[in-house]
Design a protein around this motif. Sequence first.
Motif, PDB file in Angstrom:
ATOM      1  N   GLY A 140      28.867  87.360  17.544  1.00 45.52           N
ATOM      2  CA  GLY A 140      28.090  86.233  17.045  1.00 45.52           C
ATOM      3  C   GLY A 140      28.889  85.013  16.616  1.00 45.52           C
ATOM      4  O   GLY A 140      28.297  84.011  16.202  1.00 45.52           O
ATOM      5  N   VAL A 141      30.216  85.059  16.724  1.00 51.77           N
ATOM      6  CA  VAL A 141      31.021  83.918  16.275  1.00 51.77           C
ATOM      7  C   VAL A 141      31.106  82.814  17.324  1.00 51.77           C
ATOM      8  O   VAL A 141      31.544  81.711  17.031  1.00 51.77           O
ATOM      9  N   GLY A 142      30.716  83.118  18.555  1.00 49.86           N
ATOM     10  CA  GLY A 142      30.724  82.105  19.601  1.00 49.86           C
ATOM     11  C   GLY A 142      31.846  82.243  20.604  1.00 49.86           C
ATOM     12  O   GLY A 142      32.214  81.271  21.258  1.00 49.86           O
ATOM     13  N   LYS A 143      32.364  83.459  20.769  1.00 52.60           N
ATOM     14  CA  LYS A 143      33.428  83.681  21.765  1.00 52.60           C
ATOM     15  C   LYS A 143      32.960  83.318  23.167  1.00 52.60           C
ATOM     16  O   LYS A 143      33.712  82.723  23.930  1.00 52.60           O
ATOM     17  N   SER A 144      31.744  83.679  23.490  1.00 55.36           N
ATOM     18  CA  SER A 144      31.255  83.463  24.848  1.00 55.36           C
ATOM     19  C   SER A 144      31.120  81.982  25.164  1.00 55.36           C
ATOM     20  O   SER A 144      31.476  81.541  26.260  1.00 55.36           O
ATOM     21  N   ASP A 162      51.135  85.803  17.455  1.00 52.71           N
ATOM     22  CA  ASP A 162      50.862  84.370  17.517  1.00 52.71           C
ATOM     23  C   ASP A 162      49.490  84.174  18.130  1.00 52.71           C
ATOM     24  O   ASP A 162      49.151  84.809  19.130  1.00 52.71           O
ATOM     25  N   HIS A 163      48.695  83.303  17.526  1.00 55.08           N
ATOM     26  CA  HIS A 163      47.359  83.037  18.050  1.00 55.08           C
ATOM     27  C   HIS A 163      46.855  81.694  17.544  1.00 55.08           C
ATOM     28  O   HIS A 163      47.363  81.159  16.562  1.00 55.08           O
ATOM     29  N   LEU A 164      45.872  81.184  18.237  1.00 54.59           N
ATOM     30  CA  LEU A 164      45.155  79.996  17.807  1.00 54.59           C
ATOM     31  C   LEU A 164      43.863  80.453  17.145  1.00 54.59           C
ATOM     32  O   LEU A 164      43.328  81.510  17.490  1.00 54.59           O
ATOM     33  N   THR A 165      43.349  79.641  16.231  1.00 47.86           N
ATOM     34  CA  THR A 165      42.063  79.938  15.620  1.00 47.86           C
ATOM     35  C   THR A 165      41.121  78.775  15.872  1.00 47.86           C
ATOM     36  O   THR A 165      41.490  77.611  15.667  1.00 47.86           O
ATOM     37  N   ILE A 166      39.938  79.100  16.352  1.00 51.44           N
ATOM     38  CA  ILE A 166      38.885  78.114  16.581  1.00 51.44           C
ATOM     39  C   ILE A 166      37.762  78.420  15.604  1.00 51.44           C
ATOM     40  O   ILE A 166      37.265  79.547  15.554  1.00 51.44           O
ATOM     41  N   LEU A 215      28.738  72.260  19.002  1.00 52.57           N
ATOM     42  CA  LEU A 215      29.471  72.591  20.230  1.00 52.57           C
ATOM     43  C   LEU A 215      30.563  71.560  20.491  1.00 52.57           C
ATOM     44  O   LEU A 215      31.662  71.911  20.911  1.00 52.57           O
ATOM     45  N   GLU A 216      30.260  70.301  20.237  1.00 49.99           N
ATOM     46  CA  GLU A 216      31.248  69.244  20.454  1.00 49.99           C
ATOM     47  C   GLU A 216      32.481  69.472  19.586  1.00 49.99           C
ATOM     48  O   GLU A 216      33.610  69.266  20.039  1.00 49.99           O
ATOM     49  N   THR A 237      33.571  72.354  18.482  1.00 48.17           N
ATOM     50  CA  THR A 237      34.280  73.505  19.049  1.00 48.17           C
ATOM     51  C   THR A 237      35.062  73.085  20.284  1.00 48.17           C
ATOM     52  O   THR A 237      36.240  73.426  20.432  1.00 48.17           O
ATOM     53  N   TYR A 238      34.425  72.337  21.177  1.00 51.99           N
ATOM     54  CA  TYR A 238      35.094  71.891  22.398  1.00 51.99           C
ATOM     55  C   TYR A 238      36.304  71.010  22.077  1.00 51.99           C
ATOM     56  O   TYR A 238      37.344  71.117  22.726  1.00 51.99           O
ATOM     57  N   THR A 239      36.169  70.163  21.070  1.00 56.79           N
ATOM     58  CA  THR A 239      37.291  69.307  20.672  1.00 56.79           C
ATOM     59  C   THR A 239      38.462  70.150  20.177  1.00 56.79           C
ATOM     60  O   THR A 239      39.622  69.885  20.516  1.00 56.79           O
ATOM     61  N   GLN A 240      38.175  71.188  19.383  1.00 55.33           N
ATOM     62  CA  GLN A 240      39.238  72.080  18.918  1.00 55.33           C
ATOM     63  C   GLN A 240      39.931  72.763  20.093  1.00 55.33           C
ATOM     64  O   GLN A 240      41.158  72.866  20.133  1.00 55.33           O
ATOM     65  N   ILE A 241      39.144  73.240  21.056  1.00 51.50           N
ATOM     66  CA  ILE A 241      39.714  73.910  22.226  1.00 51.50           C
ATOM     67  C   ILE A 241      40.562  72.928  23.030  1.00 51.50           C
ATOM     68  O   ILE A 241      41.680  73.253  23.443  1.00 51.50           O
TER      69      ILE A 241
END
Length: 172
Positions: free
Chosen positions: A14-18, A144-148, A154-155, A157-161
């Motif tokens: 439910g966090v929005g991985k998909s 090591d990892h990134l966190t979103i 959605l905008e 989230t997309y900006t973070q990615i």
Amino acid sequence: MARPTLIVYCGLPGVGKSVASAYTAEQLGAERYRSDRVRKRLFPDPDYTSEETDATYTELLGLAREDLSAGTDVVLDATFQSKPYRDRAGEIADAVGADCTFVHVDCDLSVVKDRIESRTDSVSDARFEQYLQLRETFDPLDCDHLTIDNSGSLEDTYTQIDRALLAPVATQ
């Protein structure tokens, strides 16, 4: 020839991985595999046993290995709750000479609850109770990892990615 890239999206239901993984795969022209779809293909009426989970991750990682070996970028979408599954993904990337990035998707609890309860046509069977249970047993990401943070629009989230993941990949 550029090395293929494996991007592993992990996090609770439910966090929005998909949504995040679909956007990433589209932007990169990468192959995308979702554990929910793989599980339903292997087990049309899943019981979510540990044996089913092992078989699902074995298949998911096998598909990634095949595509990476052929030089295709791959985006994986699964909880990757357990460290051993994350380790296997990293080992596969190493074995085939691929770059590997882990992306942990997080989200505010109230947003997750609303999203899960409002799902109508999701391939995921996860309910809020499973989210709460998995939250207690999710192995910490010690690599090591990134966190979103997918709590906003959605905008956002997309900006973070774009900033954290896609801009660095484009410059490689």
